[in-house]
Design a protein around this motif. Sequence first.
Motif, PDB file in Angstrom:
ATOM      1  N   ASP A  40      -3.619  49.884   7.697  1.00 54.60           N
ATOM      2  CA  ASP A  40      -3.686  48.438   7.893  1.00 54.60           C
ATOM      3  C   ASP A  40      -2.336  47.897   8.356  1.00 54.60           C
ATOM      4  O   ASP A  40      -2.263  47.073   9.267  1.00 54.60           O
ATOM      5  CB  ASP A  40      -4.126  47.751   6.594  1.00 54.60           C
ATOM      6  N   MET A  41      -1.246  48.375   7.737  1.00 54.68           N
ATOM      7  CA  MET A  41       0.086  47.918   8.090  1.00 54.68           C
ATOM      8  C   MET A  41       0.410  48.281   9.543  1.00 54.68           C
ATOM      9  O   MET A  41       0.901  47.444  10.306  1.00 54.68           O
ATOM     10  CB  MET A  41       1.134  48.527   7.160  1.00 54.68           C
ATOM     11  N   ARG A  43      -1.602  48.828  12.048  1.00 60.63           N
ATOM     12  CA  ARG A  43      -2.393  48.000  12.969  1.00 60.63           C
ATOM     13  C   ARG A  43      -1.812  46.589  13.058  1.00 60.63           C
ATOM     14  O   ARG A  43      -1.644  46.042  14.144  1.00 60.63           O
ATOM     15  CB  ARG A  43      -3.853  47.935  12.522  1.00 60.63           C
ATOM     16  N   GLY A  44      -1.501  45.997  11.918  1.00 61.51           N
ATOM     17  CA  GLY A  44      -0.968  44.635  11.909  1.00 61.51           C
ATOM     18  C   GLY A  44       0.385  44.536  12.586  1.00 61.51           C
ATOM     19  O   GLY A  44       0.636  43.609  13.361  1.00 61.51           O
ATOM     20  N   ASP A  47       0.182  44.876  16.374  1.00 59.92           N
ATOM     21  CA  ASP A  47      -0.264  43.627  17.000  1.00 59.92           C
ATOM     22  C   ASP A  47       0.911  42.677  17.238  1.00 59.92           C
ATOM     23  O   ASP A  47       0.893  41.893  18.175  1.00 59.92           O
ATOM     24  CB  ASP A  47      -1.306  42.922  16.128  1.00 59.92           C
ATOM     25  N   ASP A  48       1.932  42.749  16.364  1.00 59.46           N
ATOM     26  CA  ASP A  48       3.115  41.895  16.493  1.00 59.46           C
ATOM     27  C   ASP A  48       4.235  42.557  17.292  1.00 59.46           C
ATOM     28  O   ASP A  48       5.330  41.999  17.413  1.00 59.46           O
ATOM     29  CB  ASP A  48       3.651  41.528  15.100  1.00 59.46           C
ATOM     30  N   SER A 122       5.659  34.796   9.314  1.00 59.37           N
ATOM     31  CA  SER A 122       4.262  35.179   9.467  1.00 59.37           C
ATOM     32  C   SER A 122       3.927  36.379   8.579  1.00 59.37           C
ATOM     33  O   SER A 122       2.878  36.405   7.923  1.00 59.37           O
ATOM     34  CB  SER A 122       3.956  35.496  10.932  1.00 59.37           C
ATOM     35  N   LEU A 123       4.823  37.372   8.561  1.00 63.41           N
ATOM     36  CA  LEU A 123       4.600  38.543   7.710  1.00 63.41           C
ATOM     37  C   LEU A 123       4.554  38.152   6.234  1.00 63.41           C
ATOM     38  O   LEU A 123       3.726  38.666   5.470  1.00 63.41           O
ATOM     39  CB  LEU A 123       5.683  39.595   7.949  1.00 63.41           C
ATOM     40  N   GLN A 126       1.191  36.519   5.640  1.00 61.33           N
ATOM     41  CA  GLN A 126       0.151  37.548   5.630  1.00 61.33           C
ATOM     42  C   GLN A 126       0.176  38.323   4.318  1.00 61.33           C
ATOM     43  O   GLN A 126      -0.873  38.640   3.749  1.00 61.33           O
ATOM     44  CB  GLN A 126       0.337  38.498   6.806  1.00 61.33           C
ATOM     45  N   GLN A 127       1.384  38.627   3.838  1.00 65.75           N
ATOM     46  CA  GLN A 127       1.529  39.358   2.584  1.00 65.75           C
ATOM     47  C   GLN A 127       0.960  38.530   1.421  1.00 65.75           C
ATOM     48  O   GLN A 127       0.239  39.057   0.570  1.00 65.75           O
ATOM     49  CB  GLN A 127       2.995  39.693   2.352  1.00 65.75           C
TER      50      GLN A 127
END
Length: 166
Positions: A40-41, A43-44, A47-48, A122-123, A126-127
Motif C-alpha cells: 500500500d505504501m 503504491r501511494g 502516485d506522489d 498530505s502524507l 493520509q496517515q
Amino acid sequence: MTHNDEHSSFDHSADDAGDDAAYAAALDRLLLLTVLLNDDMHRGLQDDGLTPSRTSLLWTLRRLGPCPQKAIADAMEISPRTVTGLVDGLVATGFVTREPSPADRRAVLVTFTPKGTAAVESLLEQQRGFGRQLFAAMPRDRFAGLVAGLDDVLGTLHALGLRKPF
C-alpha cells in the motif's frame, strides 16, 4: 523424580510446543501485515512521485527543519553519500532545494519547497485517515493492548540491532 515432577516436565514441553506454534502464527500475521502495508505504501508513494527512502528523508527533514546533509545522514544513520543521492532525487523532482545557510556561507541547507511541504502535509493527513480506518472501530482496551504489544515487539527488534527507519 516424583510422578508430579515428570508430569510437570512433560506439560512444560507441551507448553513450549504450543507457545512455539502461537509465536509462529503471530509472526505470520506480522509478516502478512508488513507485506500489505508495504504494498500500500509503495503504491501511494509512487502516485506522489516518491520512494520509501526519499519519504524517510522528508520525515527526517520535517523533524529537523532546514539543515545540512550531514545532519540528515546522522539522524537517519546512513552514509552522507546515500543522503546526497536522495537529496539529488528530491531536488530533481521539486520536493527540496539546497539553499545557502544564513549563518555560514560555506554551508548548504536542505530546505522544503512548497511542493515538498504540501507532500509532507498530505502524507500526514493520509496517515491520520488510514489510522482512523484501521483503529477507530477497535475497543479502546484492545487498541491499548495492540499498541503495548507492538511497543514490546519494536523494543525487542531494536535490542536485536535493527535500526529505526526514520
